[in-house]
Design an enzyme around this catalytic site. Structure first.
Site, PDB file in Angstrom:
ATOM      1  N   ARG A 262      14.620  86.702  -4.254  1.00 42.50           N
ATOM      2  CA  ARG A 262      13.973  85.594  -3.553  1.00 42.50           C
ATOM      3  C   ARG A 262      13.147  86.130  -2.389  1.00 42.50           C
ATOM      4  O   ARG A 262      13.576  87.045  -1.683  1.00 42.50           O
ATOM      5  CB  ARG A 262      15.007  84.588  -3.046  1.00 42.50           C
ATOM      6  N   ARG A 277      21.225  86.876   3.936  1.00 35.60           N
ATOM      7  CA  ARG A 277      19.994  86.361   3.325  1.00 35.60           C
ATOM      8  C   ARG A 277      19.099  87.543   2.968  1.00 35.60           C
ATOM      9  O   ARG A 277      18.406  88.090   3.824  1.00 35.60           O
ATOM     10  CB  ARG A 277      19.284  85.426   4.312  1.00 35.60           C
ATOM     11  N   GLU A 349      27.692  78.829   3.561  1.00 34.27           N
ATOM     12  CA  GLU A 349      27.582  78.507   2.133  1.00 34.27           C
ATOM     13  C   GLU A 349      27.818  79.738   1.255  1.00 34.27           C
ATOM     14  O   GLU A 349      27.274  80.807   1.507  1.00 34.27           O
ATOM     15  CB  GLU A 349      26.195  77.942   1.835  1.00 34.27           C
ATOM     16  N   SER A 352      26.725  76.482  -4.375  1.00 37.18           N
ATOM     17  CA  SER A 352      26.243  75.113  -4.512  1.00 37.18           C
ATOM     18  C   SER A 352      26.432  74.702  -5.957  1.00 37.18           C
ATOM     19  O   SER A 352      26.049  75.451  -6.867  1.00 37.18           O
ATOM     20  CB  SER A 352      24.757  75.000  -4.143  1.00 37.18           C
ATOM     21  N   ARG A 391      27.852  87.400  -0.825  1.00 38.80           N
ATOM     22  CA  ARG A 391      28.465  86.601   0.239  1.00 38.80           C
ATOM     23  C   ARG A 391      29.983  86.605   0.127  1.00 38.80           C
ATOM     24  O   ARG A 391      30.687  86.489   1.136  1.00 38.80           O
ATOM     25  CB  ARG A 391      27.912  85.178   0.220  1.00 38.80           C
TER      26      ARG A 391
END
Length: 426
Positions: A262, A277, A349, A352, A391
């Site tokens: 990303r 990130r 987070e 999801s 993560r």
């Protein structure tokens, strides 16, 4: 992706859904554009019908030696040919305008999704586990990893730039152990089929799951027009692209561990230290293809599967339902699972899980044949992280850190670590 006929028949509900998303009403403008397309199509069909009739009349006039009538009709047909060509161009242009307008409109939230403008409107559903009380000041994961000599951001910077990391030794193995543990649990206990999918995808695949066209700047593209996976959701969901399944094949559950890429275009200044990130990370993805009647039940099941990973690792977490202003573009409803990070002193987070209804299925033309023999129906798609591997590694480091800088390996991972019980600086 919405059906313009549905919008026409449900204009008020459509605009209300957009309002809950914090967006302006669009039904009237879309219907007006569709009215123009319909009028163009009617004119085109009338011109085509008249051309066909006139062509037959030409033959009759010539048979009757009526050259004047034949000449007049031939002139009319020539003019109709230009009218038809213009009408076909107008129809294609208006079809493209409607498609372009529809493809950037987000999915509508379900009625029970809480209304809100950003993450402050999210609602906690449950909290599992109690954060440990450490008798020392907890460090963040990058401090732990660098002190162990097994997490190297400087080398990654030289190789690739910012937002990359090099993991070494026991930490590299820990990441692999986590992924294998997740895959074994999802395939062995939860009935997912493991897939090793392509990580380079075409435009239409990224379009099918709604990453394109709206989020192109968030993706990496190769020089020969492939997209690097931002999530294995693209490859896994598109397994049913342009297919007509039998209802007996549903639910379909697949999982994959892949690298993900990303650009983090909107993340300037956020999480610039560490692995939270990054441009490249790995994730175990969970995809379900279901009937409309079972998709909400599947969302609860999928979320429980992701939560079970954290339970078995002994990591405290909470699950929240995202509000209308924080949920993803293709989602009807999303649960975020947030793991406790002692070094940051907050929940972050780690997964999801979303239900998308038939929003993606319409873009992929993925349908099933009901067992009662009725007309084909669009499937419902669901996606979720089970979990983000990097993560999870962060969470293990921070929650299992010791005062001397070492890290205890959770019991569930020790078989994957060759029996290693602790990571310490050599």
């Amino acid at each position: 992706m919405f059906d313009i006929k549905w919008i026409r028949d449900n204009a008020e509900a459509f605009d209300e859904g957009l309002r809950r998303r914090g967006l302006a009403p669009q039904a009237a403008a879309l219907i007006a554009l569709d009215d123009k397309r319909r009028a163009t199509l009617t004119t085109l069909q009338e011109a085509q019908s008249r051309r066909n009739t006139a062509s037959k009349e030409i033959g009759k006039a010539k048979g009757a030696k009526d050259e004047a009538t034949a000449a007049r009709l031939m002139s009319e047909v020539a003019a109709l040919k230009d009218t038809i060509a213009k009408g076909e161009d107008d129809e294609r242009r208006l079809d493209a305008e409607i498609k372009a307008a529809l493809e950037v409109i987000p999915n509508l939230p379900l009625a029970d999704v809480p209304e809100g403008s950003d993450e402050t409107g999210n609602v906690e559903m449950r909290k599992v586990g109690t954060p440990a009380r450490l008798d020392f000041t907890p460090k963040q994961h990058f401090e732990i990893g660098e002190a162990l000599g097994l997490m190297d951001f400087e080398a990654a910077q030289k190789i690739s730039g910012a937002r990359f990391v090099v993991l070494k030794g026991a930490l590299a193995r820990l990441e692999r152990a986590l992924a294998n543990f997740m895959l074994d649990l999802h395939t062995g206990d939860f009935g997912y089929t493991e897939v090793n999918p392509p990580i380079l995808v075409k435009d239409q695949a990224a379009y099918g799951t709604a990453q394109l066209p709206k989020f192109a700047e968030d993706l990496f593209k190769t020089t020969n027009d492939f997209w690097l996976l931002p999530t294995a959701e693209i490859s896994l969901a598109n397994l049913v692209r342009e297919q007509l399944l039998d209802e007996a094949q549903l639910p379909m559950r697949v999982t994959a561990w892949t690298p993900c890429f990303r650009s983090e275009a909107g993340a300037a200044g956020k999480d610039t230290r560490g692995m939270i990130r990054q441009h490249q990370f790995s994730k175990v993805e969970l995809i379900s293809i279901t009937t409309p009647e079972t998709s909400l039940e599947e969302l609860e099941r999928k979320t429980a599967c992701a939560e079970e990973i954290l339970k078995r690792l002994g990591l405290p977490f909470r699950t929240v339902v995202l509000c209308t202003g924080d949920m993803g573009f293709a989602s009807q409803k999303t649960y975020d699972i947030e793991v406790w990070l002692p070094g940051q002193g907050m929940y972050r987070e780690i997964s999801s899980c979303s239900v998308c209804g038939d929003f993606q299925a319409r873009r992929m033309d993925a349908r099933y044949r009901p067992k009662d023999g009725g007309k084909p129906v669009y499937v419902h798609t669901l996606n979720g992280s089970g979990l983000a591997v990097g993560r999870t590694l962060i969470a293990v480091l921070e929650n299992y850190q010791q005062a001397d800088g070492s890290v205890i390996i959770p019991d569930a991972l020790r078989p994957y670590m060759g029996g290693l019980s602790k990571i310490a600086k050599i």
